[in-house]
Every structure is written in structure tokens, then in C-alpha cells.
Write an enzyme that holds these catalytic residues in place. Sequence first.
Site, PDB file in Angstrom:
ATOM      1  N   GLY A  96      43.847  47.185  37.750  1.00 44.31           N
ATOM      2  CA  GLY A  96      44.579  47.721  38.887  1.00 44.31           C
ATOM      3  C   GLY A  96      46.087  47.568  38.726  1.00 44.31           C
ATOM      4  N   ASP A  97      46.810  48.201  39.616  1.00 45.58           N
ATOM      5  CA  ASP A  97      48.262  48.070  39.747  1.00 45.58           C
ATOM      6  C   ASP A  97      48.553  48.630  41.141  1.00 45.58           C
ATOM      7  OD1 ASP A  97      50.784  47.436  38.005  1.00 45.58           O
ATOM      8  OD2 ASP A  97      51.306  49.310  38.959  1.00 45.58           O
ATOM      9  N   LYS A 142      49.138  51.257  29.777  1.00 42.69           N
ATOM     10  CA  LYS A 142      49.299  51.472  31.220  1.00 42.69           C
ATOM     11  C   LYS A 142      48.859  52.890  31.520  1.00 42.69           C
ATOM     12  CE  LYS A 142      50.924  49.217  34.813  1.00 42.69           C
ATOM     13  NZ  LYS A 142      50.957  47.761  35.044  1.00 42.69           N
ATOM     14  N   THR A 176      48.095  36.965  40.107  1.00 44.49           N
ATOM     15  CA  THR A 176      49.514  37.278  39.872  1.00 44.49           C
ATOM     16  C   THR A 176      50.401  36.437  40.787  1.00 44.49           C
ATOM     17  OG1 THR A 176      48.775  39.532  39.426  1.00 44.49           O
ATOM     18  CG2 THR A 176      51.146  39.168  39.508  1.00 44.49           C
ATOM     19  N   LYS A 217      45.641  47.028  26.935  1.00 42.01           N
ATOM     20  CA  LYS A 217      45.271  46.380  28.197  1.00 42.01           C
ATOM     21  C   LYS A 217      46.401  46.570  29.180  1.00 42.01           C
ATOM     22  CE  LYS A 217      42.860  43.813  30.922  1.00 42.01           C
ATOM     23  NZ  LYS A 217      42.946  44.951  31.892  1.00 42.01           N
ATOM     24  N   LYS A 273      54.394  41.234  27.579  1.00 41.82           N
ATOM     25  CA  LYS A 273      53.784  40.354  28.583  1.00 41.82           C
ATOM     26  C   LYS A 273      52.440  39.836  28.086  1.00 41.82           C
ATOM     27  CE  LYS A 273      53.533  42.127  32.763  1.00 41.82           C
ATOM     28  NZ  LYS A 273      53.097  42.651  34.091  1.00 41.82           N
ATOM     29  N   SER A 331      42.929  38.728  33.834  1.00 41.34           N
ATOM     30  CA  SER A 331      42.164  39.870  33.321  1.00 41.34           C
ATOM     31  C   SER A 331      41.609  39.546  31.936  1.00 41.34           C
ATOM     32  CB  SER A 331      43.054  41.112  33.214  1.00 41.34           C
ATOM     33  OG  SER A 331      43.174  41.762  34.451  1.00 41.34           O
ATOM     34  N   GLN A 333      54.330  45.760  29.133  1.00 44.49           N
ATOM     35  CA  GLN A 333      53.001  45.130  29.103  1.00 44.49           C
ATOM     36  C   GLN A 333      52.692  44.577  27.711  1.00 44.49           C
ATOM     37  OE1 GLN A 333      51.079  45.725  32.220  1.00 44.49           O
ATOM     38  NE2 GLN A 333      49.973  43.927  31.549  1.00 44.49           N
TER      39      GLN A 333
HETATM   40  O1  2IT Z   1      51.411  44.713  35.611  1.00 43.81           O
HETATM   41  C1  2IT Z   1      50.382  44.074  35.316  1.00 43.81           C
HETATM   42  O2  2IT Z   1      50.411  43.117  34.552  1.00 43.81           O
HETATM   43  C2  2IT Z   1      49.121  44.504  35.914  1.00 43.81           C
HETATM   44  N1  2IT Z   1      49.114  45.467  36.688  1.00 43.81           N
HETATM   45  C3  2IT Z   1      47.838  43.828  35.560  1.00 43.81           C
HETATM   46  C4  2IT Z   1      47.235  44.442  34.362  1.00 43.81           C
HETATM   47  C5  2IT Z   1      45.856  43.961  34.013  1.00 43.81           C
HETATM   48  O3  2IT Z   1      45.332  44.477  33.022  1.00 43.81           O
HETATM   49  O4  2IT Z   1      45.303  43.082  34.680  1.00 43.81           O
END
Ligand code: 2IT
Length: 448
Positions: A167-168, A128, A211, A92, A116, A380, A113
Site C-alpha cells: 500500500g501507499d 513503486k 511506519t 518492492k 530505503k 513488509s 525506495q
Molecule cells: O513508501 C513506502 O515505503 C511504502 N509505501 C511501503 C512500501 C512497502 O512495500 O511496504
Amino acid sequence: MYKSEYLNRVLDEIKAKHGEQKEFISAVEEFFDSMDYVVDKDPRIEKYSILERIVEPERTVCFIVPWVDDNGKIRVNTGYRVQFNSAIGPYKGGMRFDKSVNLSILKFLGFEQTFKNSLTGLPMGGGKGGADFDPRGKSDGEVMRFCQSLMTELFRHIGPNTDVPAGDLGVGAREIGYMFGYYKKLRDEWSGTFTGKNFSYGGSLARPEATGYGLLYFVEEMLKTYKNTTIEGKKVIISGSGKVGGMAAEKLNQLGGVLVGMSDIEGFVYDPKGLDVPYIVAKSKQKGMFSKDYAKDHNIEWHEGPHGMWGFAKCEIALPCATQGEIHEEDAKLLKQNGCYMLVEGANMPCDVEAIRYFNENGVLFAPGKASNAGGVAVSGLEMSQNSLHLSWTFEEVDARLKQIMKDIFKKCHETAVKYGQPNNLALGANIAGFEKVLDAMLAQGVC
Ligand code: 2IT
């Protein structure tokens, strides 16, 4: 040099193999700083080669993305998906479209990630992806053709129980929509394979805010625990006027904090009496720059270049929300001189290792993005739950869950930091707490 020989050996091996991947190596070095506190206490980590396995993505795909621009010219970009670790759930993580995208940056982001996502408490592994494509200045048609071309390869590697992108930087609802639409067509299936979708086709309410709002919930927890106070009346600066910075400014304003400085990629504005937040939020939603217009419309000085803000603005709390590598040791010193006592990362790794060390050694409370910006991926995760339940929760319900998740993340990081005798070191707390769950899952699943 680490105390542990094991860590030194693994780092040497990674450097020998991937020495040119600077961002990735520096993310691993920062993480290993924390591992130095645990590897000797838990011999299973070395015995089962956990660190060797955790620093290597389980799978990396890299592919050509050819597309035709509005003038009929064929353009070529490179697309990637780095599927880092699936011990605790499907891969994810976001997709980033930016000129700077390369394997080193995506590996650093995928690695971060993993921990996190573990901290959110939700069952999500780490991944990613992205492309060296810059959506700025491209027409809708060009962005759509690019996304569709990318998806003709990526669709084979993703799925609701395999890998769920989002997204990012450079990837918002428009890009997600085009990618999701083509995925659905190629697979002939509607499934929650992307998050960050529009609400009309399975997206979650409060995902766009998550976020930035989550960042402020985390700041509130830090202020309560360390300073026995709230954000009300505190002077705050924010870098980056994208999704994260804009929504952080909105929540800050709702909670009574005072936004005194804010930057976009062109420059920054500073007003010790407080900036006009609704103006900034409206501009941020239009995805435009705001600072030049702001200065003109509000009759204040415009400062060219975003970077100068760190040394210029007097503030108590700094929230870097733009991108990696914004804050170095010199900036950290200037921030401290200007009265800043707390820095909470909204972006992924905006502070370099020297800046983080400076904060920790000089009494500036620091929170790493893998904890403080986890609200985005947490919602998410809630979007994935809603999709598999075929339900939509209200904004209030999602926001309440987000707030609880951010409180829990802070608590885990703080308790772990306390346990290791460094109550202010949230970077240590986040790395170890995030790691512990992945470790348990990897041990339970054997060598795979
Ligand atoms: O850096 C991050 O945590 C994000 N871009 C969100 C990643 C997500 O899967 O919602």
C-alpha cells in the site's frame, strides 16, 4: 553544479531526456548532492556507468484501467508499475492511488525506495506503482472493480520473487485485499505477492503500525545520540492523519511525548498543553478528517488549511507524515523560529531541497524519509519472510524486529555521516549507506 564532472554530465543527460519529470529530477539532484562525496573516491562508479544505470528504471509498465462506476458509466484511469532496481532483491514498494499520480512521482518514489529498502538490510529491490484514481468517495463495489481491472494487466508483471507491491497513499487493506484476491484467481496460486494483507490471509501483525512506530523508534535514536535525552515530555507536531501520522501519534503518546499540533487535509489544531491522542487515533483509523470535529468537541480553535501549522505551532520536533512537497524554505525558517530543533520525515520527501539545506545549515537536525520511514517496508519484508516460511510471528516479535531494524538504520546513517566528516548530516549518511549495498550488488552481477 557538482564538483564531479561525471555527476554534472549524468544529470544533464537525465534532464535532456526527462526534464519535465520535476519530482523525479529533484530526487536525483538531492541524491547526487551526496554522491559528490563518493564518485571521485571510487572510480568503479563511473567506469561501470553505475549512476546512469541506477537512475533509469529497469522496466516501466503503463496501461489503461477501464472500469464501470455505480451508474453504469465507463471510467478510464492510467495504471503504472515502475520496477526500478532489482540488484539486491525482488522489486518492492507500494501502490499509490491518487489524482496526482503520474510517471514523475512514481519514478521519484521508486528511486527513493531502492535506497530505503537497501537501508533496511533486507533483500528487497526498489519499485513503486499506482494509478491516477482517487478512492475517496467511491463505493466498495467501484473500488473493487477498479482494482480487478488494474490487476488484469498488473498480474503478469508481479510475483513473490519478481515484484511485491504493497500500500501507499489511497491504498490500504481494502484495496490490497481486492488486488490480492484477483491476482490469486488469475494466477491460480496463493503466494506472498502483496504485503499489507489482512492478518486472516497472510498479513503481518504490526504492519499497520510499522511506519509510524518505526518513525518514533528512529526519533528516539536521534535524541539519544545527538541530545542525550528521550522523547518524554518533548513537544511534537505531526502533519497528516492517515496511517503514518495516526500511528506516529499513538507511539509518541505511549513513549510520553506531547503532541501539541496535528493536521489533516482540511486544517489543523494546536494546543500547547497537549492534544487528546486517543481521540485522534480513533478518527485516523476511521480514515476520516478529525481536526474540525476535534476543535468543536474540545472547544479549541480550528485553523483552516494544513499548511499554516508549520509557521504557527511552537514545537521541538516536527514529523511531516502527509505527502511530498509540504515544507519549503519559508516553513523551515518559521519552524526554527518557533523552537523546532529536529525534523524527521514520516512521508516521502515532504521537505524540498531548499528546506533540507536550510535545516542542515541552521542546526536543525534532519532525517530523510528513506531512513526514518523505512519501518513500513521493513515490516513488509518481514511479512514476505513469514509468508515464505508459512509462519505468523506475534505482534511483540515483529515489533521487536522493527525496533532493531530502525536502530540499525540510524546507526548506518550516523556512522556513514561521521565517516564523511558531517556527523549531523543524516541525508548524506542515508544516501551513501543505502547506495553502497546496491553498488556492491550491481558490480557483482555485471552489466545486466
Ligand atoms: O513508501 C513506502 O515505503 C511504502 N509505501 C511501503 C512500501 C512497502 O512495500 O511496504
